[in-house]
Design a protein around this motif. Structure first.
Motif, PDB file in Angstrom:
ATOM      1  N   MET A 562     -17.679  20.691 -64.868  1.00 52.38           N
ATOM      2  CA  MET A 562     -16.848  21.321 -63.858  1.00 52.38           C
ATOM      3  C   MET A 562     -16.096  22.484 -64.502  1.00 52.38           C
ATOM      4  O   MET A 562     -15.643  22.374 -65.643  1.00 52.38           O
ATOM      5  CB  MET A 562     -15.848  20.282 -63.315  1.00 52.38           C
ATOM      6  CG  MET A 562     -14.963  20.758 -62.188  1.00 52.38           C
ATOM      7  SD  MET A 562     -13.794  19.452 -61.659  1.00 52.38           S
ATOM      8  CE  MET A 562     -14.920  18.278 -60.874  1.00 52.38           C
ATOM      9  N   SER A 565     -11.019  25.849 -64.623  1.00 52.87           N
ATOM     10  CA  SER A 565      -9.997  26.182 -63.627  1.00 52.87           C
ATOM     11  C   SER A 565      -9.934  25.130 -62.528  1.00 52.87           C
ATOM     12  O   SER A 565      -8.847  24.820 -62.018  1.00 52.87           O
ATOM     13  CB  SER A 565     -10.288  27.557 -63.023  1.00 52.87           C
ATOM     14  OG  SER A 565     -11.570  27.578 -62.410  1.00 52.87           O
ATOM     15  N   ARG A 566     -11.094  24.563 -62.169  1.00 58.72           N
ATOM     16  CA  ARG A 566     -11.106  23.529 -61.126  1.00 58.72           C
ATOM     17  C   ARG A 566     -10.525  22.214 -61.654  1.00 58.72           C
ATOM     18  O   ARG A 566      -9.805  21.516 -60.944  1.00 58.72           O
ATOM     19  CB  ARG A 566     -12.530  23.309 -60.623  1.00 58.72           C
ATOM     20  CG  ARG A 566     -12.621  22.346 -59.449  1.00 58.72           C
ATOM     21  CD  ARG A 566     -14.027  22.328 -58.857  1.00 58.72           C
ATOM     22  NE  ARG A 566     -14.162  21.367 -57.775  1.00 58.72           N
ATOM     23  CZ  ARG A 566     -13.794  21.586 -56.520  1.00 58.72           C
ATOM     24  NH1 ARG A 566     -13.256  22.762 -56.197  1.00 58.72           N
ATOM     25  NH2 ARG A 566     -13.958  20.669 -55.586  1.00 58.72           N
ATOM     26  N   ARG A 569      -6.803  22.722 -61.576  1.00 59.45           N
ATOM     27  CA  ARG A 569      -6.308  22.706 -60.198  1.00 59.45           C
ATOM     28  C   ARG A 569      -6.221  21.277 -59.673  1.00 59.45           C
ATOM     29  O   ARG A 569      -5.228  20.883 -59.052  1.00 59.45           O
ATOM     30  CB  ARG A 569      -7.218  23.534 -59.294  1.00 59.45           C
ATOM     31  CG  ARG A 569      -6.786  23.515 -57.825  1.00 59.45           C
ATOM     32  CD  ARG A 569      -7.766  24.248 -56.934  1.00 59.45           C
ATOM     33  NE  ARG A 569      -7.628  25.684 -57.036  1.00 59.45           N
ATOM     34  CZ  ARG A 569      -6.755  26.406 -56.339  1.00 59.45           C
ATOM     35  NH1 ARG A 569      -5.908  25.809 -55.506  1.00 59.45           N
ATOM     36  NH2 ARG A 569      -6.710  27.708 -56.467  1.00 59.45           N
ATOM     37  N   LEU A 570      -7.244  20.477 -59.934  1.00 58.80           N
ATOM     38  CA  LEU A 570      -7.279  19.109 -59.414  1.00 58.80           C
ATOM     39  C   LEU A 570      -6.213  18.235 -60.073  1.00 58.80           C
ATOM     40  O   LEU A 570      -5.504  17.483 -59.384  1.00 58.80           O
ATOM     41  CB  LEU A 570      -8.663  18.501 -59.635  1.00 58.80           C
ATOM     42  CG  LEU A 570      -9.755  18.975 -58.672  1.00 58.80           C
ATOM     43  CD1 LEU A 570     -11.132  18.589 -59.188  1.00 58.80           C
ATOM     44  CD2 LEU A 570      -9.527  18.399 -57.271  1.00 58.80           C
ATOM     45  N   THR A 623      -5.762  23.995 -53.278  1.00 55.54           N
ATOM     46  CA  THR A 623      -5.612  22.687 -53.921  1.00 55.54           C
ATOM     47  C   THR A 623      -5.923  21.566 -52.941  1.00 55.54           C
ATOM     48  O   THR A 623      -6.596  20.586 -53.281  1.00 55.54           O
ATOM     49  CB  THR A 623      -4.186  22.535 -54.476  1.00 55.54           C
ATOM     50  OG1 THR A 623      -3.977  23.528 -55.485  1.00 55.54           O
ATOM     51  CG2 THR A 623      -3.964  21.163 -55.064  1.00 55.54           C
ATOM     52  N   ALA A 626      -9.651  21.378 -52.510  1.00 53.42           N
ATOM     53  CA  ALA A 626     -10.309  20.840 -53.707  1.00 53.42           C
ATOM     54  C   ALA A 626     -10.162  19.326 -53.775  1.00 53.42           C
ATOM     55  O   ALA A 626     -11.119  18.617 -54.115  1.00 53.42           O
ATOM     56  CB  ALA A 626      -9.715  21.491 -54.958  1.00 53.42           C
TER      57      ALA A 626
END
Length: 657
Positions: A562, A565-566, A569-570, A623, A626
């Protein structure tokens, strides 16, 4: 002139009195008032000396630009300071109280300075992600040199003017009334032939060029790896002060200030600075009792840290330890720590002696008689001889029906204590907790809950969310790398090793989810203490362990990585989601308290402003999407709290809560 400034005249001396009210705030109206007063004085030949002073207990000050809470949108202060510096008549600034930011800049531009001995000065600009913008980076080095200047501008602490490095700012340091100091100094100045003395023409701080450059080089090495922009810009401007004439140096400073203004970093740091002020206001209540003596139960590592913190704050400590072996080891550890503080120069030998005199320890039945509050910091202390009616605060992991005080570790150096009020807590419990926090110079985040404290909730959420991403095929090492790059000092799996995998493994996961610390614990890995956890731990720090990745892959098929950045964010979204739940449950009263706590326990760097602010900055809508799109069975973790939708609907952020 307006109510902000008033000119009084005595024997050819014009005093510009600044009325700033209770807040002692330097405002744009006051800046304009000073400018108008100088217009009048410049045209009147009957005045030969100008005095700039406050009418209240403190000289007006503060960060005057909007990012720092001021109203000087066009930075009129910079032009005023240059005018004062070049004024054809001597200008004397008289400083009293705590003077910060713009107030100090006015004094630096003034041609002479009278400073009360109890005055403290400081520049909080860097803490707000800002660069001073009225000449401090150019004038301070001319007066003090690079080392003291950088300590003031980058360190940001309020510093007594009596400190040896700061004292040269004062032409006279006085103890009596400002009126007497002004009278005597002006008389002496006239005898010597009063002349203007622009700071721009002074080069005292440049006298030792080698020392100047050494300070620049050592500071650059210290901040080089920092992600904060303002300290680096301040350093460059101070370095330029020796190379450039004043006007060019001021232009350099102005460009540096503009580079930092209105950036996401400065917004985050400014948010955090003002959030800390709000939290700090709780311990400034005037109804808090004065605490001089505390009791501590047991000789655990937690108890030892609390004792050291209390002694450092000048408290008397009554340390009840039943086990003689534990008593010997714990007291020995405290004495050794005090000796190391003396050896390192942190404080003098006489201070260590005072700390030892303030410490009484043993297992006597009367040991705790004069304790105003007793801290239960070791298990197995039930039945200790606590006097009836004395409040006992729980300082261990877990919950308490009345009062728990959770000190962030290590207690002597961290600034946070959680004051956790249980269902049976009274207002007296609240006041005692806040009073102790104030006495120990700590920020108190007050919580009302029958459950665990907010720090523990956020920690468990971090590990739970990280484990969920490992469930979905991510590497724990990639997760840590993503969070480390985001700014987290100890990302989740490195933190798990530091905390001990046995502690992390105790918390269950939802059906179909894995507690990966539990899996490694079952294979004999316990964390950093034994050298093996998620990482291998050696003299060079933690290194990735291929065997760990293999064990994890045996339990679930590896998937594509993944994006970092994701991942960030999560995980930050999950932390903010837990914070939102705590807000809805009434555990804390504002999101700013969660931000302050998250920074002080290193779940977020200061330049991110805290987990709630960071979640808002990264975009609440993104967010939310996501988290909702994540195909993971722990829906209780990944379902956004209703407050997300409410904030998105009205274009607001967690900063508004």
């Amino acid at each position: 002139m307006g109510t902000e400034t008033e000119i009084t005249v005595t024997d050819g001396m014009a005093q510009i009195a600044l009325t700033a009210g209770h807040a002692s705030r330097l405002t744009v109206a006051m800046i304009a008032g000073i400018d108008k007063a100088l217009d009048q004085i410049a045209e009147d030949d009957s005045f030969d000396i100008v005095v700039l002073r406050g009418t209240g207990p403190a000289f007006p000050s503060g960060i005057t630009v909007p990012q720092g809470g001021g109203d000087d949108c066009d930075n009129h202060l910079s032009a005023l300071c240059r005018r004062i510096e070049q004024f054809p008549k001597p200008v004397i600034a008289v400083l009293t109280g705590a003077v910060v930011g713009g107030g100090v800049e006015l004094a630096l531009a003034s041609q002479y300075r009278l400073i009360h001995k109890q005055t403290r000065i400081g520049f909080p600009n860097a803490r707000l992600g800002l660069v001073p913008s009225a000449g401090a980076t150019q004038r301070l080095p001319r007066l003090l040199g690079a080392e003291a200047t950088l300590d003031l501008l980058i360190g940001g602490a309020l510093t007594p003017v009596t400190a040896a490095t700061i004292a040269p700012l004062a032409d006279v340091m006085f103890e009596g009334t400002p009126e007497n100091a002004i009278r005597d100094f002006v008389l002496d100045l006239r005898v010597k032939g009063a002349k203007p003395r622009p700071t721009a023409d002074l080069r005292t701080g440049f006298a030792d060029a080698a020392a100047f450059q050494t300070a620049i080089t050592s500071t650059r090495a210290r901040i080089d790896n920092s992600r904060e922009l303002a300290p680096k810009k301040i350093l460059s401007a101070v370095e330029a002060s020796m190379l450039l004439p004043m006007d060019a140096g001021l232009a350099f400073e102005e460009a540096a200030a503009e580079d930092c203004a209105d950036t996401e970093q400065s917004k985050s740091l400014s948010h955090l600075f003002h959030a800390e002020q709000q939290v700090a206001a709780q311990v400034r209540r005037n109804d808090l009792p004065e605490i001089s003596t505390i009791g501590v139960l047991g000789g655990s590592a937690t108890a030892t840290q609390i004792v050291l913190a209390a002694l450092d704050a000048g408290l008397n400590v009554r340390w009840f330890i039943k086990d003689p072996n534990q008593q010997r080891d714990a007291v020995g550890h405290v004495k050794h720590a005090l000796e190391k503080s003396v050896q390192s120069g942190r404080f003098a030998a006489d201070r260590m002696q005072r700390s030892l005199e303030a410490l009484r320890f043993g297992d006597g039945t009367d040991l705790l008689q004069d304790a105003q509050i007793v801290l239960r910091a070791t298990r197995g202390q039930r039945g200790a001889p606590v006097p009836p009616g004395t409040v006992i605060a729980h300082c261990l992991p877990g919950v308490d029906a009345r009062l728990a005080l959770q000190f962030a570790s290590p207690a002597p150096s961290t600034r946070l204590v959680e004051v956790i009020l249980g269902p049976e807590a009274t207002e007296d419990h609240r006041r005692l907790g806040l009073a102790l926090a104030r006495r120990m110079s700590k920020l108190a985040v007050v919580q009302t809950t029958a459950g665990t404290g907010l720090h523990d909730r956020l920690l468990q959420t971090l590990w739970r969310a990280a484990d969920a991403l490992v469930d979905l095929g991510q590497s724990p090492f990639n997760i840590d790398a993503a969070l480390r790059d985001w700014g987290m000092i100890h990302p989740p799996y490195e933190l798990a090793d530091l905390s001990g995998l046995d502690a992390v493994s105790r918390h269950p996961r939802a059906e179909g989810c894995q507690n990966w610390s539990e899996l490694l614990l079952q294979s004999g890995r316990q964390g950093r203490a034994t050298g093996r956890g998620f990482y291998q731990h050696g003299p060079d720090g933690p290194t990735r362990d291929a065997e760990v990745q293999h064990k994890i892959n045996e339990r679930r098929a590896p998937q594509s990585n993944m994006p970092a950045s994701r991942i960030a964010r999560l995980l930050i979204g999950a932390l903010a989601n837990e914070g939102a739940k705590a807000l809805r449950e009434g555990v804390v009263s504002s999101a700013t308290e969660i931000d302050v706590l998250s920074v002080l326990v290193h779940l977020a760097p200061a330049w991110r402003g805290g987990v709630m602010h960071a979640a808002s900055a990264q975009g609440l809508l993104g967010t939310t999407r996501a988290m909702e799109e994540l195909d993971h069975p722990d829906r209780g973790l990944w379902t956004p709290d209703p407050v997300f939708a409410e904030l998105i609907k009205y274009g607001r952020s967690f900063d508004d809560l």
